[in-house]
Scaffold this motif. Structure first.
Motif, short mmCIF file in Angstrom:
data_model
loop_
_atom_site.label_atom_id
_atom_site.label_comp_id
_atom_site.label_asym_id
_atom_site.label_seq_id
_atom_site.Cartn_x
_atom_site.Cartn_y
_atom_site.Cartn_z
N ARG A 178 0.82 -1.22 0.00
CA ARG A 178 0.00 0.00 0.00
C ARG A 178 0.85 1.27 0.00
N ARG A 179 1.86 1.27 -0.88
CA ARG A 179 2.66 2.47 -1.10
C ARG A 179 2.48 3.00 -2.51
N CYS A 180 1.72 2.31 -3.35
CA CYS A 180 1.47 2.74 -4.72
C CYS A 180 0.11 2.20 -5.15
N SER A 181 -0.68 3.04 -5.81
CA SER A 181 -2.02 2.61 -6.23
C SER A 181 -2.02 1.88 -7.57
N ALA A 182 -0.84 1.64 -8.14
CA ALA A 182 -0.66 0.83 -9.35
C ALA A 182 -1.44 1.35 -10.55
N PRO A 183 -1.22 2.61 -10.94
CA PRO A 183 -1.86 3.09 -12.18
C PRO A 183 -1.29 2.39 -13.41
N CYS A 184 -0.15 1.73 -13.27
CA CYS A 184 0.49 1.05 -14.41
C CYS A 184 -0.38 -0.07 -14.95
#
Length: 620
Positions: A178-184
């Motif tokens: 939960r340190r990146c919302s993964a827009p990739c």
């Protein structure tokens, strides 16, 4: 208009002083060899310049300089503020020996948020532009990384490179913790990610209340829509942000953003401590010591005039091309007035207000900055005392002829060779003088035309290139290696007509353990100084720096060769197409796995060229 008046070579001091006008301008003092000693500004040139020659009681720095003046020049300007601008330019471009000089801001780090469809947050050093949002400068890299961690915890912004972002097929570890919302991979919608970016930008600008209220509105809206998982996410963001604000005790005080400058001196050195407050958060401080004093040329008296000069010099060298904040707090009233006048003369930059006795929290920060400046002086005195003792021990141990009062000019160069199984061989030369390493004088040598892995031939080539055409030699040349490497260095010195007596080999000890190194001298004798010997500690420090510098250069050269050589062999692939290919596929490994259709989609790559690229890469 400004005019320049050059004094004749036969310097008549009395005639020169009588010819000085009662006008503002700058003055330049030169020594007998034409070297620039000092650049100064004056509201009244006649009164200011005459004071150097007519009054007594100068501090040792000025007295020493006056004794060397053999020539002078003046330039007339319209105001004292204009004189300061011209003085600053001359100091930066010509580095006079007796001016108080400080390093510029270019080493300061920034926090950067790009302006992509899915913006990236990153650590950044260098010139800022209009293609991203920059926050800073920060006093050190730790402050930037801490801010990035906060933004990742609260807003979950990505920090991966663009090439990695474009080629991901599943979320990375940061998404799982939960340190990146993964827009990739589309785990968050572009609209929602942009909303998080806007909140992060607002947070960095100090708009904490607005960010909290916005998150609360999102949480309530999600709850009313029965989207409890999304509501919980916003709840966690609010909690994390509240803890950050509580930790820094700065909530609601973003309007206090400022730079704080505190100058101090201990009679031997001067320091300006710069503290930074950004986004309502005190980010820490960073001391800057005068380069003129660090070189050991002179001492500096703890007098008001010198302290004001140092503070003004630092401000003019730091804020000539930037206004990072609108408020500047300083610890000297006279300097505050001069700095304020100079800042008002800058063009194209937002104004900066200068405060000397601020109220409230800014006063607390100023007092803290003054205390930290004094602590920095104490630490520097201790460090230099320890360094001076090690240098004295090294000079005595190796029998180097150097008087006690000249220890600061000890000049050492150290060489190392690095390669990987003979590939990308590179030699390094690092320099120690002025009681410190001097990175600006380091050199790297790409070694070619030898049998791969032949360290002796590499050392011979590097030493020949370094010392073939030099006017002066170091006091000591260290060679990392045993008798073989030292023999190569000796052979080069004898061929070039240099004294090989300054050469010393540094051989690794048993098991390559630090502290067990042996020193090998040119007459073949060896000496082990012992693990705790101060001279060996200094030699090991210099040797390790040469090793580090060689390895980093070798790795960079090897990486460039491995990614570039294969593509360079393909007809039709130049630097621009190679860069596009590597950027699109994230490197050579990704390009090897790409299909012809994938490669043909790269701008500037035809299908026939794509087929040739794929065939060539798969055959290697």
């Amino acid at each position: 208009m400004s005019g320049a008046v050059k004094i004749p070579e036969a310097f008549d001091r009395e005639a020169f002083l009588q010819s000085l006008p009662d006008q503002p301008g700058i003055y330049r003092f030169y020594d007998a060899e034409g070297g620039l000693l000092y650049v100064g500004k004056a509201r009244n040139l006649k009164r200011r310049v005459s004071s150097y020659f007519q009054k007594s009681g100068h501090g040792p720095r000025i007295a020493h300089m006056v004794g060397q003046i053999a020539n002078a020049e003046i330039s007339l300007v319209r105001s004292e503020a204009e004189a300061l601008l011209l003085e600053n330019n001359l100091i930066k471009t010509q580095s006079p020996r007796y001016n108080i000089l400080f390093r510029d801001d270019k080493s300061y780090p920034y926090l950067r948020i790009s302006r992509h469809a899915s913006p990236r947050i990153s650590f950044y050093r260098g010139a800022v532009d209009q293609r991203a949002d920059y926050f800073g400068p920060f006093p050190n890299g730790w402050a930037v990384k801490e801010s990035i961690q906060i933004l990742q915890k609260v807003f979950q912004l990505r920090n991966c490179t663009d090439s990695s972002f474009s080629n991901r097929s599943r979320p990375c570890l940061l998404h799982q913790i939960r340190r990146c919302s993964a827009p990739c991979v589309g785990a968050i919608s572009p609209e929602a990610y942009q909303s998080d970016v806007r909140d992060a930008l607002a947070f960095l600008r100090g708009e904490h209340d607005r960010v909290l209220k916005n998150l609360e509105s999102k949480m309530l809206a999600a709850s009313e829509a029965l989207e409890f998982e999304k509501a919980a996410t916003h709840r966690d963001q609010i909690g994390a942000l509240s803890r950050v604000l509580q930790q820094h005790s700065m909530e609601g005080e973003a309007d206090l953003d400022c730079d704080i400058l505190a100058v101090a001196s201990d009679g031997q050195r001067t320091v300006v401590n710069r503290a930074m407050v950004r986004g309502g958060r005190h980010l820490g401080d960073r001391p800057y010591f005068s380069q003129a004093l660090a070189s050991g040329d002179a001492t500096l008296q703890d007098d008001a005039e010198t302290l004001d000069e140092a503070l003004l010099a630092f401000a003019s060298q730091t804020y000539a091309e930037q206004s990072p904040v609108s408020v500047l707090v300083v610890n000297r009233a006279e300097a505050a007035a001069a700095i304020s006048e100079w800042l008002s003369q800058r063009e194209g930059l937002r104004p900066m207000r200068v405060l000397h006795s601020p109220p409230g929290r800014r006063r607390e920060w100023l007092e803290l900055a003054v205390d930290n400046a004094r602590l920095a002086l104490m630490r520097r005195a201790q460090e230099q005392g320890g360094a001076r003792a090690r240098i004295r021990l090294l000079v005595d141990t190796l029998g180097i002829s150097l008087p006690e009062d000249d220890l600061g000019r000890l000049w050492i160069e150290c060489f190392d060779i690095s390669h990987t199984a003979g590939e990308a061989t590179q030699g390094s030369c690092v320099v120690f003088r002025g009681e410190a390493m001097q990175p600006s004088e380091y050199r790297r040598f790409n070694v070619d035309g030898i049998t791969p892995g032949d360290d002796y031939a590499a050392m011979r080539q590097v030493m020949t290139r370094r010392y073939s055409d030099v006017a002066e030699l170091p006091d000591l040349v260290l060679v990392d290696g045993g008798k073989g490497q030292l023999a190569q260095a000796r052979e080069v010195f004898e061929q070039l007509g240099h004294d090989p007596g300054i050469l010393v080999g540094v051989a690794k000890g048993e098991g390559r353990k630090v502290g067990l190194e042996r020193l090998i001298f040119i007459d073949g004798t060896e000496r082990a100084l012992g693990r705790d010997h101060g001279a060996l500690m200094l030699i090991a420090e210099i040797r390790d720096e040469a090793h580090r510098f060689a390895i980093t250069g070798m790795r960079a050269r090897r990486a460039k060769a491995r990614t570039g050589s294969v593509l360079d062999d393909i007809e039709g692939i130049g630097p621009k197409r190679r860069q596009r290919l590597l950027a699109r596929f994230g490197g050579l490994q990704g390009l090897r796995a790409a299909s012809v259709d994938d490669v043909a989609r790269v701008d500037g790559i035809s299908r026939s060229l794509a087929e040739q690229i794929v065939q060539q890469l798969r055959s290697v």
